[in-house]
Design a protein around this motif. Structure first.
Motif, PDB file in Angstrom:
ATOM      1  N   SER A   1       0.838  -1.197   0.000  1.00 55.16           N
ATOM      2  CA  SER A   1       0.000   0.000   0.000  1.00 55.16           C
ATOM      3  C   SER A   1       0.878   1.254   0.000  1.00 55.16           C
ATOM      4  O   SER A   1       0.593   2.223  -0.711  1.00 55.16           O
ATOM      5  CB  SER A   1      -0.913  -0.009   1.223  1.00 55.16           C
TER       6      SER A   1
ATOM      7  N   ASN B   1       1.994   2.277  -3.241  1.00 54.59           N
ATOM      8  CA  ASN B   1       0.854   2.600  -4.116  1.00 54.59           C
ATOM      9  C   ASN B   1       0.437   1.426  -4.997  1.00 54.59           C
ATOM     10  O   ASN B   1      -0.204   1.635  -6.030  1.00 54.59           O
ATOM     11  CB  ASN B   1       1.169   3.823  -5.001  1.00 54.59           C
TER      12      ASN B   1
ATOM     13  N   ASN C   1      -1.974  -0.823  -4.523  1.00 54.76           N
ATOM     14  CA  ASN C   1      -3.093  -1.164  -3.644  1.00 54.76           C
ATOM     15  C   ASN C   1      -3.779  -2.467  -4.029  1.00 54.76           C
ATOM     16  O   ASN C   1      -4.327  -3.151  -3.165  1.00 54.76           O
ATOM     17  CB  ASN C   1      -4.106  -0.013  -3.637  1.00 54.76           C
TER      18      ASN C   1
ATOM     19  N   ALA D   1      -1.769  -4.998  -2.382  1.00 55.57           N
ATOM     20  CA  ALA D   1      -1.994  -4.888  -0.943  1.00 55.57           C
ATOM     21  C   ALA D   1      -3.284  -5.586  -0.551  1.00 55.57           C
ATOM     22  O   ALA D   1      -3.327  -6.329   0.456  1.00 55.57           O
ATOM     23  CB  ALA D   1      -2.040  -3.421  -0.529  1.00 55.57           C
ATOM     24  N   ILE D   2      -4.348  -5.394  -1.327  1.00 55.68           N
ATOM     25  CA  ILE D   2      -5.642  -6.011  -1.006  1.00 55.68           C
ATOM     26  C   ILE D   2      -5.548  -7.526  -1.089  1.00 55.68           C
ATOM     27  O   ILE D   2      -6.150  -8.252  -0.277  1.00 55.68           O
ATOM     28  CB  ILE D   2      -6.734  -5.449  -1.946  1.00 55.68           C
TER      29      ILE D   2
ATOM     30  N   ASN E   1      -7.021  -1.802   7.278  1.00 50.96           N
ATOM     31  CA  ASN E   1      -6.024  -1.512   6.249  1.00 50.96           C
ATOM     32  C   ASN E   1      -6.565  -1.769   4.854  1.00 50.96           C
ATOM     33  O   ASN E   1      -6.265  -1.026   3.906  1.00 50.96           O
ATOM     34  CB  ASN E   1      -4.773  -2.362   6.489  1.00 50.96           C
ATOM     35  N   LYS E   2      -7.371  -2.805   4.722  1.00 45.43           N
ATOM     36  CA  LYS E   2      -7.991  -3.082   3.427  1.00 45.43           C
ATOM     37  C   LYS E   2      -8.906  -1.929   3.021  1.00 45.43           C
ATOM     38  O   LYS E   2      -8.954  -1.534   1.848  1.00 45.43           O
ATOM     39  CB  LYS E   2      -8.766  -4.398   3.487  1.00 45.43           C
TER      40      LYS E   2
ATOM     41  N   SER F   1      -6.860   0.852   1.481  1.00 46.78           N
ATOM     42  CA  SER F   1      -6.455   0.576   0.102  1.00 46.78           C
ATOM     43  C   SER F   1      -7.632   0.673  -0.855  1.00 46.78           C
ATOM     44  O   SER F   1      -7.492   1.154  -1.991  1.00 46.78           O
ATOM     45  CB  SER F   1      -5.820  -0.821   0.011  1.00 46.78           C
TER      46      SER F   1
ATOM     47  N   ASP G   1      -8.167   4.222  -1.658  1.00 47.47           N
ATOM     48  CA  ASP G   1      -7.171   4.712  -2.613  1.00 47.47           C
ATOM     49  C   ASP G   1      -7.522   4.312  -4.033  1.00 47.47           C
ATOM     50  O   ASP G   1      -7.139   4.994  -4.999  1.00 47.47           O
ATOM     51  CB  ASP G   1      -5.786   4.173  -2.250  1.00 47.47           C
TER      52      ASP G   1
END
Length: 564
Positions: A486, A489, A491, A494-495, A514-515, A518, A521
């Motif tokens: 994340s 960038n 994302n 990250a997910i 946190n999800k 993201s 974003d």
């Protein structure tokens, strides 16, 4: 029954009230033991807090950070937070915060003082029960400087081990007059109440001393000599009486054991038989006993985490170790016919370890240095009291044994100071884990956390990915890797990692939160609101959720989160 056993501290009282030489001898030994502890741990107060449970126990624990207040003390006695019930441990940390704030120096000084007191109390107990100050000093000195104790002293989260040992030693001292048949019944009963009180305080510090009643039975044989070994016919009544005395302690053991098991279940720390079969547990217990015996003589390559093998070892190994340990047990019993301390020392070691050998497995460790903090006492008894040095060294036993003892203490002290230096910061601490146990995930995870805290995301991600190669069922690892992606960038990546964390632990509130970040974003406000709602249901910080809700609402046009 010798006259000195009529008092609590036996020869200690006699030394201080007796000839000048005896007073000087006891004082000298006590100061030398204290100096050995200080020499071993002199650098420890300069260390920082560690990113390994120190936050849970001190720096990020809201109740502990309040210091000693009525509310925080009440919390200590009513919580099973972190999977254990040990209110006195929480209170000791609160007292440190009250005295020192968040300066780690004072917290470490408390640990050093507690270890020093434990060393001196062991010396007092052995003096009082054997009347042999030189041998008592030798056993206590080995305890003072052995490197396997560094984890207990240098890790603030292990304050519980120091406290439990302190109260156990107090109970052992109270037991001397309580078990003395030459004392009148009222006096023995008063001291036995003190034994019970000290034992309960120990259990309220750490439940691992649950085996204490069984250790008392061993101490009845040696050094208290209430019962001979092997037991003579005329002593069977005394043996039965000794066993009945211990029955009064068993309800405390039962309550402590049930509280611990329930607390561990709440944090899902206990492994089921499906996840860890009986055969693997027995095999790991045998490996653990062999590990502790080896480290007694060669305490090298120590680290903070030895991961459970889960059966990944040669299949012949448990049988070979069982044969070796059975032979050692038989030898100890044979030697014990002439020198009971050999049998009792060996059994003290084995019985002390029973709660932590993994037969009831909690966590991912197979064994740990801290587990032998008081178990090693039994093994220290054997060379101090059980070896006929005069016979071995042809009448020069005192000089020769003193030379061997001093050389051993010097080597152990050097190794201990070196091991203390490994605890100087998180990076050094967990680089040692990676060196000693390169297949273990935890060293890589903690190094990743360390680099993350320093803002070095590239190195942090590299260590997290190395950890995931070794353990792909740890939700925290996936969550931490997601945070880094994340930050880069990425994302979508990250997910993916947050989803893996939530597959493993659907109740992982931080991963939900946190999800959501993201997703926002990526402009997906609706889904972000769902994740924020889930994070709230799982207990995540409501103020943090409300702060992000406005941003998510701006992406969707919604005015508020659905009711929770």
């Amino acid at each position: 029954m010798m006259e000195w056993r009529k008092t609590l501290f036996g020869p200690i009282v006699n030394y201080f009230s007796g000839p000048d030489r005896n007073r000087r001898l006891l004082t000298l030994y006590t100061f030398i033991l204290a100096a050995m502890v200080i020499a071993s741990y002199h650098s420890l107060p300069g260390h920082p807090f560690h990113n390994w449970d120190d936050g849970t126990y001190i720096t990020k624990n809201g109740q502990v950070l309040k210091g000693l207040t009525a509310g925080s003390v009440k919390w200590a006695f009513t919580t099973d937070y972190f999977g254990f019930y040990y209110p006195l441990t929480w209170i000791s940390h609160m007292a440190d915060v009250q005295l020192y704030g968040l300066s780690p120096k004072g917290h470490y000084v408390t640990n050093i003082v507690l270890h020093g007191l434990n060393v001196i109390l062991l010396f007092f107990f052995l003096c009082a029960s054997t009347g042999k100050p030189e041998a008592s000093f030798a056993a206590s000195a080995l305890f003072a400087v052995h490197p396997m104790n560094v984890e207990t002293v240098a890790w603030l989260a292990e304050r519980k081990n120091l406290l439990a040992a302190f109260f156990m030693l107090a109970a052992m001292l109270f037991y001397i007059p309580a078990a003395n048949p030459s004392n009148d019944g009222a006096r023995r009963f008063r001291f036995y109440l003190l034994v019970c009180a000290a034992f309960v305080l120990g259990l309220l510090s750490k439940p691992s001393i649950i085996v204490f009643p069984f250790l008392l039975i061993l101490l009845d044989i040696w050094p208290l000599k209430r019962v001979s070994f092997p037991v003579r016919k005329e002593q069977k009544r005394e043996l039965l009486r000794a066993l009945q005395e211990k029955a009064a302690l068993l309800p405390f053991c039962l309550v402590s054991g049930l509280l611990t098991i329930e607390a561990q279940k709440k944090v899902s720390a206990l492994h089921t038989l499906d996840s860890l079969p009986v055969g693997n547990r027995i095999g790991e217990a045998l490996l653990g006993l062999a590990f502790y015996l080896g480290k007694l003589f060669a305490p090298l390559n120590l680290c903070t985490f030895y991961e459970h093998h889960r059966g990944n070892y040669p299949q012949y190994l448990p049988a070979a170790l069982f044969t070796m340990l059975a032979a050692m047990t038989a030898a100890a019993f044979i030697a014990g016919r002439k020198r009971p301390v050999v049998t009792i020392g060996w059994l003290f070691f084995v019985v002390s370890l029973l709660p932590v050998l993994g037969l009831i497995q909690a966590g991912d460790q197979g064994y740990a240095d801290r587990y032998v903090y008081f178990a090693y006492w039994g093994l220290f008894f054997i060379p101090a009291f059980g070896i006929p040095y005069d016979r071995i060294f042809a009448g020069r036993g005192k000089r020769a044994s003193a030379f061997v003892f001093l050389a051993a203490c010097a080597v152990l002290l050097v190794l201990t100071t070196r091991q203390v230096s490994i605890w100087k910061d998180d990076r050094t601490l967990f680089e040692q884990v990676v060196r000693v146990r390169p297949d273990s995930f935890l060293g890589y995870l903690k190094l990743g956390n360390d680099y993350m805290s320093r803002g070095d995301r590239d190195n942090a991600l590299a260590y997290y990915l190395e950890a995931l190669k070794r353990k792909d069922d740890n939700p925290m690892l996936f969550n931490n890797a997601g945070i880094i992606y994340s930050g880069k960038n990425d994302n979508s990546k990250a997910i993916e990692y947050y989803d893996r964390a939530l597959q493993l632990d659907p109740g992982f509130a931080e991963a939900h939160f946190n999800k959501a970040l993201s997703l926002m974003d990526l402009g997906k406000g609706e889904k972000a609101l769902e994740e924020l709602e889930a994070a709230g249901r799982k207990g995540f910080d409501p103020s943090a959720i409300r702060q992000q809700e406005q941003r998510a609402r701006g992406l969707t046009g919604k005015r508020s989160l659905p009711p929770r």
